[in-house]
Design a protein around this motif. Structure first.
Motif, PDB file in Angstrom:
ATOM      1  N   PRO A 181      35.041  18.297  -8.738  1.00 27.44           N
ATOM      2  CA  PRO A 181      33.939  19.235  -8.875  1.00 27.44           C
ATOM      3  C   PRO A 181      34.738  20.567  -9.487  1.00 27.44           C
ATOM      4  CG  PRO A 181      34.652  19.369  -6.670  1.00 27.44           C
ATOM      5  CD  PRO A 181      35.464  18.230  -7.396  1.00 27.44           C
ATOM      6  N   ILE A 182      33.959  21.314 -10.200  1.00 27.65           N
ATOM      7  CA  ILE A 182      34.198  22.557 -10.832  1.00 27.65           C
ATOM      8  C   ILE A 182      33.148  23.633 -10.636  1.00 27.65           C
ATOM      9  CG2 ILE A 182      33.487  22.082 -13.053  1.00 27.65           C
ATOM     10  CD1 ILE A 182      35.606  23.428 -14.300  1.00 27.65           C
ATOM     11  N   GLY A 183      33.409  24.665 -10.388  1.00 31.53           N
ATOM     12  CA  GLY A 183      32.494  25.976 -10.154  1.00 31.53           C
ATOM     13  C   GLY A 183      33.342  27.220 -10.502  1.00 31.53           C
ATOM     14  N   VAL A 184      32.439  28.160 -10.877  1.00 31.90           N
ATOM     15  CA  VAL A 184      32.577  29.612 -10.904  1.00 31.90           C
ATOM     16  C   VAL A 184      32.892  30.359  -9.616  1.00 31.90           C
ATOM     17  CG1 VAL A 184      31.856  31.931 -11.794  1.00 31.90           C
ATOM     18  CG2 VAL A 184      31.414  29.745 -13.158  1.00 31.90           C
ATOM     19  N   VAL A 185      34.055  30.930  -9.569  1.00 26.43           N
ATOM     20  CA  VAL A 185      34.261  31.780  -8.136  1.00 26.43           C
ATOM     21  C   VAL A 185      33.373  32.809  -7.985  1.00 26.43           C
ATOM     22  CG1 VAL A 185      35.884  33.086  -6.960  1.00 26.43           C
ATOM     23  CG2 VAL A 185      36.769  30.899  -8.049  1.00 26.43           C
ATOM     24  N   ALA A 186      32.518  33.215  -6.972  1.00 29.71           N
ATOM     25  CA  ALA A 186      31.531  34.042  -6.984  1.00 29.71           C
ATOM     26  C   ALA A 186      31.814  35.304  -6.940  1.00 29.71           C
ATOM     27  CB  ALA A 186      30.836  33.901  -5.439  1.00 29.71           C
ATOM     28  N   ALA A 187      33.359  35.755  -6.473  1.00 22.48           N
ATOM     29  CA  ALA A 187      33.702  37.167  -6.780  1.00 22.48           C
ATOM     30  C   ALA A 187      34.347  37.362  -8.080  1.00 22.48           C
ATOM     31  CB  ALA A 187      34.753  37.403  -5.601  1.00 22.48           C
ATOM     32  N   THR A 188      34.246  36.514  -9.229  1.00 20.89           N
ATOM     33  CA  THR A 188      34.743  36.828 -10.692  1.00 20.89           C
ATOM     34  C   THR A 188      34.039  38.008 -11.012  1.00 20.89           C
ATOM     35  OG1 THR A 188      34.868  35.770 -12.697  1.00 20.89           O
ATOM     36  CG2 THR A 188      32.950  35.144 -11.400  1.00 20.89           C
ATOM     37  N   LYS A 189      34.966  38.823 -11.973  1.00 15.17           N
ATOM     38  CA  LYS A 189      34.568  39.633 -12.733  1.00 15.17           C
ATOM     39  C   LYS A 189      34.219  39.642 -14.308  1.00 15.17           C
ATOM     40  CE  LYS A 189      36.998  43.275  -9.712  1.00 15.17           C
ATOM     41  NZ  LYS A 189      37.948  44.174  -9.690  1.00 15.17           N
ATOM     42  N   ASN A 190      34.421  38.079 -14.427  1.00 15.44           N
ATOM     43  CA  ASN A 190      34.363  37.489 -15.787  1.00 15.44           C
ATOM     44  C   ASN A 190      33.123  36.424 -15.659  1.00 15.44           C
ATOM     45  OD1 ASN A 190      36.277  39.404 -17.138  1.00 15.44           O
ATOM     46  ND2 ASN A 190      37.742  37.990 -15.770  1.00 15.44           N
ATOM     47  N   ARG A 191      32.118  36.651 -15.202  1.00 13.35           N
ATOM     48  CA  ARG A 191      31.277  35.452 -15.067  1.00 13.35           C
ATOM     49  C   ARG A 191      30.828  34.805 -16.155  1.00 13.35           C
ATOM     50  NH1 ARG A 191      28.766  33.697 -10.733  1.00 13.35           N
ATOM     51  NH2 ARG A 191      29.675  35.593  -9.485  1.00 13.35           N
ATOM     52  N   GLU A 192      30.514  35.724 -17.254  1.00 14.97           N
ATOM     53  CA  GLU A 192      29.973  34.919 -18.318  1.00 14.97           C
ATOM     54  C   GLU A 192      30.999  34.113 -19.189  1.00 14.97           C
ATOM     55  OE1 GLU A 192      28.324  35.973 -22.953  1.00 14.97           O
ATOM     56  OE2 GLU A 192      28.628  37.765 -21.554  1.00 14.97           O
ATOM     57  N   ALA A 193      32.199  34.529 -19.102  1.00 18.60           N
ATOM     58  CA  ALA A 193      33.388  33.735 -19.706  1.00 18.60           C
ATOM     59  C   ALA A 193      33.643  32.508 -18.907  1.00 18.60           C
ATOM     60  CB  ALA A 193      34.534  34.632 -20.029  1.00 18.60           C
ATOM     61  N   ALA A 194      33.579  32.895 -17.389  1.00 21.59           N
ATOM     62  CA  ALA A 194      33.931  31.629 -16.607  1.00 21.59           C
ATOM     63  C   ALA A 194      32.845  30.492 -16.786  1.00 21.59           C
ATOM     64  CB  ALA A 194      34.065  32.164 -15.054  1.00 21.59           C
ATOM     65  N   GLN A 195      31.481  30.872 -17.005  1.00 23.91           N
ATOM     66  CA  GLN A 195      30.419  30.061 -16.912  1.00 23.91           C
ATOM     67  C   GLN A 195      30.515  29.354 -18.277  1.00 23.91           C
ATOM     68  OE1 GLN A 195      28.210  29.441 -14.540  1.00 23.91           O
ATOM     69  NE2 GLN A 195      28.030  27.272 -15.852  1.00 23.91           N
ATOM     70  N   GLN A 196      31.028  29.747 -19.342  1.00 21.83           N
ATOM     71  CA  GLN A 196      31.265  29.272 -20.617  1.00 21.83           C
ATOM     72  C   GLN A 196      32.268  28.139 -20.426  1.00 21.83           C
ATOM     73  OE1 GLN A 196      31.965  32.751 -23.106  1.00 21.83           O
ATOM     74  NE2 GLN A 196      29.818  32.756 -23.826  1.00 21.83           N
TER      75      GLN A 196
END
Length: 263
Positions: free
Chosen positions: A225-240
């Motif tokens: 599995p893969i996922g965005v870490v909730a505490a990220t400050k780079n949410r848009e880039a992480a989701q991309q």
């Protein structure tokens, strides 16, 4: 005569003022052009990924950078349990990809909507040419065969334990590694006759090892599995990045390197 001199001085002063004005305007235009031409600040994306993903994710990052030149991807590859521990201890991370769902689930709400993107199964690797003539899983229990496996808290270790339980084969390992890459290295450097690694690791190792399959491996499938870490400050880039892994380009590259499709 005096009036003529004053007139000349006045003209010179006026000319100097006009030149200064032009120079100031030119400087302003140049400064404005430099500011507007400056590129946006580059985003650094930190991705924690299971050791068995090193080659595939490195290749994916190259493709990702071509589409997103403003994003630099940096990796930390390790055993899934080690990555989870680091996140629990507050390591700054944007994306996490593990080699099993168990370790991902341990983080709960710290990961946003994790999704399975690939699958993998184990195989046996031996030294090139298979000098100990290992033909099946049961051969790993022979006293003259030295075998290396993953530790029990590592996804490949969990899979190994399940296979042993399913088959009744009791492997007596000479060492238990904290990441699947450790197992592979022990065989490649002739510190062990055989090891249990993922099919993808055996494929990536090329002719530095010989791979031996067994029907028992197909019954134990690891889901990644893969996922965005909730505490990220780079949410848009992480989701991309996550979207690319889950998309056609990501799945195509992963399957070309031996990973199975998401199930």
């Amino acid at each position: 005569m005096r009036s003529k001199i004053l007139a000349v001085v006045a003209a010179l002063v006026m000319t100097a003022g006009l030149l200064a004005g032009c120079s100031s305007s030119s400087d302003d235009d140049s400064s404005s052009g430099a500011t507007s031409g400056a590129g946006a600040e580059k985003v650094t994306l930190t991705v924690f990924a299971a050791a068995s993903l090193k080659k595939s994710f490195t290749d994916l990052a190259t493709a990702f950078s071509e589409d997103h030149p403003d994003i630099e991807v940096r990796f930390n590859f390790d055993g899934s349990q080690a990555l989870v521990t680091q996140i629990e201890q507050g390591a700054p991370v944007d994306v996490l990809a593990t080699a099993d769902e168990k370790n991902m689930d341990q983080l709960g709400g710290k990961i946003t909507d994790p999704q399975v993107f690939a699958t993998n199964v184990l195989t046996i690797v031996t030294q090139p040419g298979n000098p100990k003539n290992i033909r099946s899983l049961s051969d790993l229990s022979k006293p003259d065969v030295t075998t290396v496996i993953c530790a029990g808290d590592v996804p490949c270790g969990n899979a190994t334990a399940e296979i042993e339980e399913n088959t009744g084969v009791d492997i007596k390992p000479v060492s238990e590694e904290t990441a699947v890459t450790g197992v592979l290295t022990k065989v490649q450097t002739k510190q062990a006759d055989a090891g249990l690694v993922y099919v993808t690791d055996a494929t990536g190792a090329g002719d530095t090892v010989t791979s031996v399959s067994d029907p028992a491996f197909a019954a134990v499938v690891n889901k990644y599995p893969i996922g965005v870490v909730a505490a990220t400050k780079n949410r848009e880039a992480a989701q991309q990045f996550v979207d690319m892994v889950l998309g056609t380009k990501g799945s195509g590259l992963l399957e070309s390197q031996g990973f199975g499709p998401a199930k």
